[in-house]
Every structure is written in structure tokens, then in C-alpha cells.
Design a protein around this motif. Sequence first.
Motif, PDB file in Angstrom:
ATOM      1  N   ASN A   5     -33.650  -5.667 -19.519  1.00  0.00           N
ATOM      2  CA  ASN A   5     -32.462  -4.708 -19.411  1.00  0.00           C
ATOM      3  C   ASN A   5     -31.073  -5.264 -19.521  1.00  0.00           C
ATOM      4  N   GLU A  40     -31.544   1.189 -16.487  1.00  0.00           N
ATOM      5  CA  GLU A  40     -32.567   1.359 -17.444  1.00  0.00           C
ATOM      6  C   GLU A  40     -32.884   2.817 -18.043  1.00  0.00           C
ATOM      7  N   ILE A  41     -32.401   3.947 -17.259  1.00  0.00           N
ATOM      8  CA  ILE A  41     -32.606   5.096 -18.081  1.00  0.00           C
ATOM      9  C   ILE A  41     -31.367   5.272 -18.959  1.00  0.00           C
ATOM     10  N   LYS A  44     -32.843   3.483 -21.965  1.00  0.00           N
ATOM     11  CA  LYS A  44     -33.975   4.131 -22.504  1.00  0.00           C
ATOM     12  C   LYS A  44     -33.240   5.532 -23.420  1.00  0.00           C
ATOM     13  N   ALA A  47     -31.810   4.072 -26.553  1.00  0.00           N
ATOM     14  CA  ALA A  47     -32.823   3.423 -27.666  1.00  0.00           C
ATOM     15  C   ALA A  47     -33.364   4.821 -28.272  1.00  0.00           C
ATOM     16  N   TYR A  48     -33.722   5.790 -27.479  1.00  0.00           N
ATOM     17  CA  TYR A  48     -34.175   7.072 -27.968  1.00  0.00           C
ATOM     18  C   TYR A  48     -33.285   7.644 -29.224  1.00  0.00           C
ATOM     19  N   CYS A  56     -38.000   1.139 -27.674  1.00  0.00           N
ATOM     20  CA  CYS A  56     -38.771   2.305 -27.284  1.00  0.00           C
ATOM     21  C   CYS A  56     -40.293   1.783 -26.930  1.00  0.00           C
ATOM     22  N   HIS A  58     -41.124  -1.011 -26.065  1.00  0.00           N
ATOM     23  CA  HIS A  58     -41.136  -1.732 -24.955  1.00  0.00           C
ATOM     24  C   HIS A  58     -41.183  -1.018 -23.655  1.00  0.00           C
ATOM     25  N   PHE A  59     -40.290  -0.101 -23.700  1.00  0.00           N
ATOM     26  CA  PHE A  59     -40.038   1.077 -22.476  1.00  0.00           C
ATOM     27  C   PHE A  59     -41.318   2.228 -22.597  1.00  0.00           C
ATOM     28  N   ILE A  61     -41.952   4.464 -24.803  1.00  0.00           N
ATOM     29  CA  ILE A  61     -41.300   5.751 -25.209  1.00  0.00           C
ATOM     30  C   ILE A  61     -41.678   6.080 -26.712  1.00  0.00           C
TER      31      ILE A  61
END
Length: 160
Positions: A5, A40-41, A44, A47-48, A56, A58-59, A61
Motif C-alpha cells: 500500500n 487501501e480503499i 483501489k 487504480a480502478y 487492480c 493485485h487487489f 479487482i
Amino acid sequence: MKNYNQEIAEKYSAEINHLKWLYENDGKNKPFVLNETNLEITLKLIAYFKKDEEVCTHFGISLNKGIMLFGMVGVGKTTLMKHLNQMFNNFQRTKNCKKIEIEFLIDKDKSIIKKNSDTFKNNGSGLTPTIAFFDDLGIEKPINDFGTEIDLMSEILFQR
């Protein structure tokens, strides 16, 4: 040693700084606080919106699916999504679910379901997916449509 992160936060430092600037200048006087709870959110979501496949993946998504952001009332979900859209311009349509419900009740027209569930638009050179931001999803009540109770937003999401 940095964790993942922290590495991504450094990679996205320009986006995080832009987000902080948007919060500082949106007239609401609420600072953007990035901490362990929301780091983290936030990463995310960035990244999205950036369509960063590596992060994405990695998470876990999928860039081919939508996102559902939920939390307590007043924590800043809508503001965060609006600021991210200002940065990346991803939404073709932003609608408050309560307003969609009111439109349906006033017009009694099922074309509202079709209008809000269109998943593609013609951009002149072909069809491209549309991205919709449905705000306050889940607070609407079932609607009585000539004796039949319907969950309007479920119908819209099902058809998307």
C-alpha cells in the motif's frame, strides 16, 4: 521495508495530492484525510479509475465489472466518487436513486428503466460501455406500479 500500500501510495502521489486539492477547494471545508482506515480503499479506487491493470490484479479487482462502494451515512462516499470523477472523467451519467424513483412516480413511464439501464452508447465509431454512478442506492422503497410492487433500482441494475 515498505508494504505494498505504501508503494502504491507513492506511485499515486500526484493523484492523492490532486484529490487533497479538490477536497480543500470544494467549498465544504472538509479536509481529505488519508489514514490506515481509508488508504487501501482510496488506492483501489484510484487504480480502478486509472484502469491500472497491475494494481487492480493485485487487489483482486476486475476492470470489466462495476464497483459498489458502501458505508455509513456521512463518511464521504459521494464526495470521494465525485472528486475521482473530476480527476478521471469516467462517469457518463450520475444519478441519485431517489431522483430516479421520483421521475418514475411522476411519469409512470417504464422508459425510465431503459434510459437508466443503457450499458452502451454510440460514440460515432462504434459502441462503448457507459459508466453510471448511482448515488444513495438502497434507500429507495419498492414502488407500486398499478398493483404490482417493483424494486426500480433492482430492475435497472438487472438490465445493465
